[in-house]
Design a protein around this motif. Structure first.
Motif, PDB file in Angstrom:
ATOM      1  N   ARG A   1       0.816  -1.219   0.000  1.00  0.00           N
ATOM      2  CA  ARG A   1       0.000   0.000   0.000  1.00  0.00           C
ATOM      3  C   ARG A   1       0.844   1.260   0.000  1.00  0.00           C
ATOM      4  O   ARG A   1       0.458   2.277  -0.582  1.00  0.00           O
ATOM      5  N   PHE A   2       1.986   1.231   0.674  1.00  0.00           N
ATOM      6  CA  PHE A   2       2.773   2.452   0.865  1.00  0.00           C
ATOM      7  C   PHE A   2       4.108   2.332   0.131  1.00  0.00           C
ATOM      8  O   PHE A   2       4.959   1.510   0.501  1.00  0.00           O
ATOM      9  N   ASP A   3       4.281   3.171  -0.876  1.00  0.00           N
ATOM     10  CA  ASP A   3       5.443   3.057  -1.745  1.00  0.00           C
ATOM     11  C   ASP A   3       6.760   3.365  -1.046  1.00  0.00           C
ATOM     12  O   ASP A   3       7.821   2.935  -1.498  1.00  0.00           O
TER      13      ASP A   3
ATOM     14  N   GLU B   1      -3.313   5.531   6.729  1.00  0.00           N
ATOM     15  CA  GLU B   1      -2.638   6.575   5.944  1.00  0.00           C
ATOM     16  C   GLU B   1      -2.242   7.773   6.793  1.00  0.00           C
ATOM     17  O   GLU B   1      -1.159   8.347   6.606  1.00  0.00           O
TER      18      GLU B   1
ATOM     19  N   GLU C   1       0.716  11.812   1.805  1.00  0.00           N
ATOM     20  CA  GLU C   1       1.346  13.115   1.593  1.00  0.00           C
ATOM     21  C   GLU C   1       0.286  14.220   1.549  1.00  0.00           C
ATOM     22  O   GLU C   1       0.469  15.305   2.115  1.00  0.00           O
TER      23      GLU C   1
ATOM     24  N   SER D   1       1.333  12.483  -6.027  1.00  0.00           N
ATOM     25  CA  SER D   1       1.661  12.275  -4.616  1.00  0.00           C
ATOM     26  C   SER D   1       0.718  11.248  -4.018  1.00  0.00           C
ATOM     27  O   SER D   1      -0.408  11.060  -4.493  1.00  0.00           O
ATOM     28  N   GLU D   2       1.190  10.596  -2.977  1.00  0.00           N
ATOM     29  CA  GLU D   2       0.391   9.586  -2.296  1.00  0.00           C
ATOM     30  C   GLU D   2      -0.611  10.250  -1.359  1.00  0.00           C
ATOM     31  O   GLU D   2      -0.443  11.397  -0.965  1.00  0.00           O
ATOM     32  N   ARG D   3      -1.624   9.480  -0.952  1.00  0.00           N
ATOM     33  CA  ARG D   3      -2.656  10.079  -0.109  1.00  0.00           C
ATOM     34  C   ARG D   3      -2.100  10.521   1.241  1.00  0.00           C
ATOM     35  O   ARG D   3      -2.529  11.535   1.772  1.00  0.00           O
TER      36      ARG D   3
END
Length: 500
Positions: free
Chosen positions: A113-115, A222, A356, A352-354
């Motif tokens: 889920r988290f890069d 998140e 962020e 950008s990721e959520r």
């Protein structure tokens, strides 16, 4: 293979768990093979077995498991075959329980889920924990932190690490290092993970207790991940630069004495990326305090914050809070309200990721909490505009600390032409802002919609974390940052939503 003069690690592990009897080991190996077969989608692993003679040779380090047997052993016990057949440490080994397969699967899913997350909960050394690598993405240098995962059970609004892990838990938290505890519910049929800072756990375990509760508010989602990712990266980089930043801070007075100043990033090769941003923030904040005087009209801030790593500076740097306080003070008694314009193009949202973007929302909530009305401009053409503060018709102060090429750029002007040009940009951005509501609550909701973040969920999670505080999550060590900005933003989100 040479016979060892002391027990193998395999022997020590099985003895600790009371699996040394061949019949017991055989049953445990069969169960582990079935789980490994499902995990690796390889049915052969479910048929792995061993003779009593081979088992004894493994224990003595005289014969090395190979093929499917090696795969099952490594999956099951969390150590490589080479480590298992090597000598057990001479020191006392305090072993953690083997995590439930469902908990390990939850860890794998979390990394997917988290890069920027690479979470390994099984340590390479017996008795030691794992490690959590956090990539820095655009703005951070990247860091890592020791972790240990324990099975837990839900109890009210907490999850509890029980007395069966007490010995290893006390062993793991003894060292005064940065470390995190992760509680898993895999054995209970859930895939949620919860996190607690070791420093907080250490204080709790000073009391005569057998169990360690972790608030369910600290669920590793998140929002919590974004806070940890930002805080750990910022804190560790600033600690690495501590001495260098102290020297540069002392020397910054010479730059502040000049009417204008700029410093290229190449001039500070010894600093981490975070350290360079902090130094720029310090110089810019000091410059603003010197040049932004009271005016008849409330000042307006143009910020170039676009990504979560940049938002972390606003949330954590002490100087950024001082800038917001300065804006609030300069607006007192002046005409109009202080405001902030942020240029966040759609490309920045998409790239950008959520987690962020949640940091961006917290930054906007922090600004609103100081009385600044936040506007969001989305036009790409404005995305590279230097950060400045405008006291309309009086003075413009450039104080840019987020340039990719410069550590800082400070300047001020009272030129009517230049001020009119900046005022035009501000007026255009505000007129086309995606936040146009009359209340903080509605403006933040509009920002959440634009940033593709679920508003009701964010308010709920902010309220839950605020109820416990973030001390259990963020034990910051650098004196250059503070957690109060995060706490203030979370609290403001909760309160503004309730008021709205």
């Amino acid at each position: 293979m040479e016979t060892l003069t002391r027990p193998t690690l395999l022997y020590a592990v099985l003895e600790k768990r009371q699996w040394l009897r061949f019949e017991v080991f055989q049953r445990q190996l069969e169960d582990a093979g079935a789980r490994a077969a499902e995990h690796y989608r390889n049915s052969r692993l479910a048929t792995v077995n061993v003779t009593k003679l081979t088992f004894k040779r493994w224990l003595a380090g005289e014969q090395e498991p190979r093929g499917d047997a090696a795969t099952v052993l490594e999956f099951w016990l969390g150590h490589s075959v080479k480590e298992l057949l090597g000598p057990a440490p001479k020191r006392k080994v305090v072993l953690a329980r083997v995590p439930h397969d469902a908990s390990l699967a939850a860890v794998h899913s979390f990394d997917v889920r988290f890069d920027s997350s690479h979470l390994a909960v099984n340590g390479l050394l017996p008795g030691a924990g794992g490690v959590w690598h956090l990539d820095g993405l655009r703005n951070f240098d990247g860091t890592s932190v020791a972790v240990q995962m324990y099975e837990a059970e839900p109890r009210g609004d907490t999850v509890v690490i029980g007395p069966e892990d007490r010995e290893h838990l006390r062993y793991f938290i003894k060292a005064r290092r940065r470390a995190l505890l992760i509680a898993a519910l895999g054995a209970r049929g859930a895939d949620d993970l919860y996190v607690l800072d070791v420093a907080h756990a250490r204080r709790q375990l000073l009391m005569p207790v057998d169990s360690l509760p972790i608030p369910t508010a600290y669920k590793l989602d998140e929002l919590v991940y974004g806070l940890l990712w930002a805080a750990l990266n910022v804190d560790d980089s600033l600690l690495a630069d501590d001495q260098a930043l102290h020297v540069e801070q002392q020397q910054s007075e010479a730059h502040l004495a000049q009417p204008r100043s700029a410093a290229a990033r190449a001039a500070y090769p010894e600093l981490t990326d975070v350290g360079a941003v902090w130094l720029g923030s310090h110089v810019c904040a000091s410059y603003l305090r010197r040049h932004l005087n009271s005016a008849d009209t409330a000042p307006v801030l143009w910020s170039r914050v676009q990504y979560g790593g940049q938002a972390a500076g606003w949330l954590l740097f002490t100087e950024r809070h001082q800038v917001l306080q300065l804006m609030q003070e300069r607006a007192a008694g002046a005409e109009g309200a202080a405001c902030c314009v942020c240029c966040i193009p759609e490309a920045a949202v998409k790239n950008s990721e959520r987690y962020e973007r949640l940091l961006l929302l917290l930054t906007m909530a922090l600004m609103e909490s100081y009385g600044l009305t936040v506007y969001i401009c989305t036009e790409q053409a404005y995305s590279h505009t230097a950060e400045f503060v405008l006291a309309p018709q009086r003075l413009a102060v450039v104080a840019d600390w987020l340039s990719p090429d410069a550590v800082w750029h400070v300047d001020n002007t009272s030129s009517k032409n230049e001020i009119n040009s900046l005022a035009h940009a501000l007026d255009h951005a505000r007129a086309h802002s995606i936040t146009s509501a009359s209340t903080s609550h509605e403006r933040l909701r509009q920002a959440a919609n634009y940033l593709e973040c679920e508003w009701d969920w964010l308010v709920k999670r902010s309220r839950e974390i605020s109820a416990y505080g973030i001390g259990g999550l963020l034990q910051l060590r650098s004196h250059l940052i503070q957690p109060s900005g995060v706490e203030r933003a979370l609290s403001f989100l909760s309160e503004s939503a309730s008021a709205g």
